[in-house]
Scaffold this active site. Structure first.
Site: not given
Ligand SMILES: O=c1[nH]c(=O)c2[nH]c(=O)[nH]c2[nH]1
Length: 342
Positions: A55, A100, A296
């Protein structure tokens, strides 16, 4: 995390037909159709891979009442069993199936009878219950995910019975146990999102014709940490304390001291340092695994705006958060078996 990957030879090579009443022996109800002869032909040619049943998402709030002081823990629990027999799959014979629904009831009854201290200990209890109660249970796996309730602070004082949902990080655990073996206990943390605005760089990485990313000496670093760790023992472990300690190791190596921070040359290095600190601090864990996606934040290029629009077009204020693609960095760090080297 599922460990049941070994294959299992299908028991019996005889062509057996289930009884026409469906195999549960009570003789009630409509006769079930007999499986076609093709269903049993050549079955010795096949074997099961991973299998099991259970479950998922059994939701449970436990309230521990000590007079006016109440303590809560809320979970979603998955229970999975693997039986020694496969006649449920092979023959449509349900006699061995611990439904279950019965598994769900068991979670509630055990919580009522024994209380819930930590997810890991509750998982251990559920495993031993199923293995003790049913000889034909070969393996149990329990996944527990905790709802992040914190005691409410009112006027700087901890409230007796009111709580605040604080989803800074989600705690989870997986406990599994095979018959006659000791349990495997995995603790975990996920959804821990952090960001820092300096003390992160990424420079001097591999240079060739495919590289376009410039060196960055001062970038935004943001990630959503997932970590799992394996306990080498359950004896004398304060599972709550281990979870908080590992969260603090991540904070220590990501953020550092409040005034100056800590420098990160890469996500890889920060991840490793957090894992190493956890292994250094907690002798009862044998390995730790972390994932740190690189969320990013790209600097918006303001260089094309004329001075009439922007006097200072050097930009360290406005960033563009990028959802996809995102980098993904992960590693598992294990203790070396130093004894075997002697
Ligand atoms: O800390 C990072 N590691 C990476 O492997 C990587 N690759 C990337 O494009 N930016 C970063 N930054």
């Amino acid at each position: 995390m599922r460990r049941w990957s070994n294959t299992n030879r299908i028991n019996g090579t005889h062509h057996q037909h289930p009884p026409s009443n469906g195999g549960n022996g009570n003789g009630k109800g409509k006769p079930k159709p007999v499986a076609g002869s093709m269903d049993h032909e050549n079955r010795e040619n096949y074997e099961f891979g991973k299998y099991g049943y259970g479950k998922n998402h059994v939701k449970l709030l436990h309230v521990f009442r000590e007079g006016p002081l109440h303590t809560i823990r809320e979970f979603e629990v998955d229970t999975h069993l693997k039986l020694t027999t496969q006649k449920d799959y092979l023959d449509g014979n349900n006699q061995d199936i611990i439904a279950t629904d019965t598994q769900k009831n068991t979670v509630y009854v055990l919580a009522k009878k024994h209380g819930i201290k930590t997810p890991e200990e509750f998982g251990l209890l559920i495993c031993s219950h199923f293995l003790y109660m049913y000889r034909h249970v070969e393996e149990v796996e329990v996944n527990l995910e905790e709802y992040p309730w914190e005691r409410l602070q009112a006027d700087g004082q901890e409230h007796n019975h009111a709580f605040l949902f604080s989803p800074n990080a989600i705690r989870f655990a997986t406990v599994s146990q095979k018959r006659n073996e000791s349990p495997l206990i995995i603790g975990g943390l996920k959804g821990l999102r952090v960001l820092k605005t300096t003390q992160s760089a990424f420079t001097d990485f591999y240079q060739d014709g495919y590289r376009t990313l410039p060196d960055d000496n001062d970038r935004i670093f943001s990630t959503v940490v997932t970590a799992t760790w394996e306990f080498s023992t359950a004896n004398g472990v304060d599972f709550d304390d281990v979870w908080i300690t590992i969260k603090n190791c991540i904070f220590d190596k990501f953020a550092g001291p409040p005034d100056k921070g800590i420098f990160s040359p890469s996500v890889q290095n920060t991840l490793y340092l957090a894992e190493k600190m956890a292994l250094d601090k907690i002798p009862q864990i044998s390995r730790i695994q972390m994932q740190m996606p690189n969320k990013h934040y790209l600097n918006v290029d303001m260089s094309k705006f004329p001075p009439s629009i922007l006097e200072n077009n050097e930009n360290k204020e406005v960033y563009h958060p990028i959802d996809k693609p995102s980098g993904i960095i992960y590693a598992e760090l294990l203790r070396k078996n130093l004894m075997s080297k002697l």
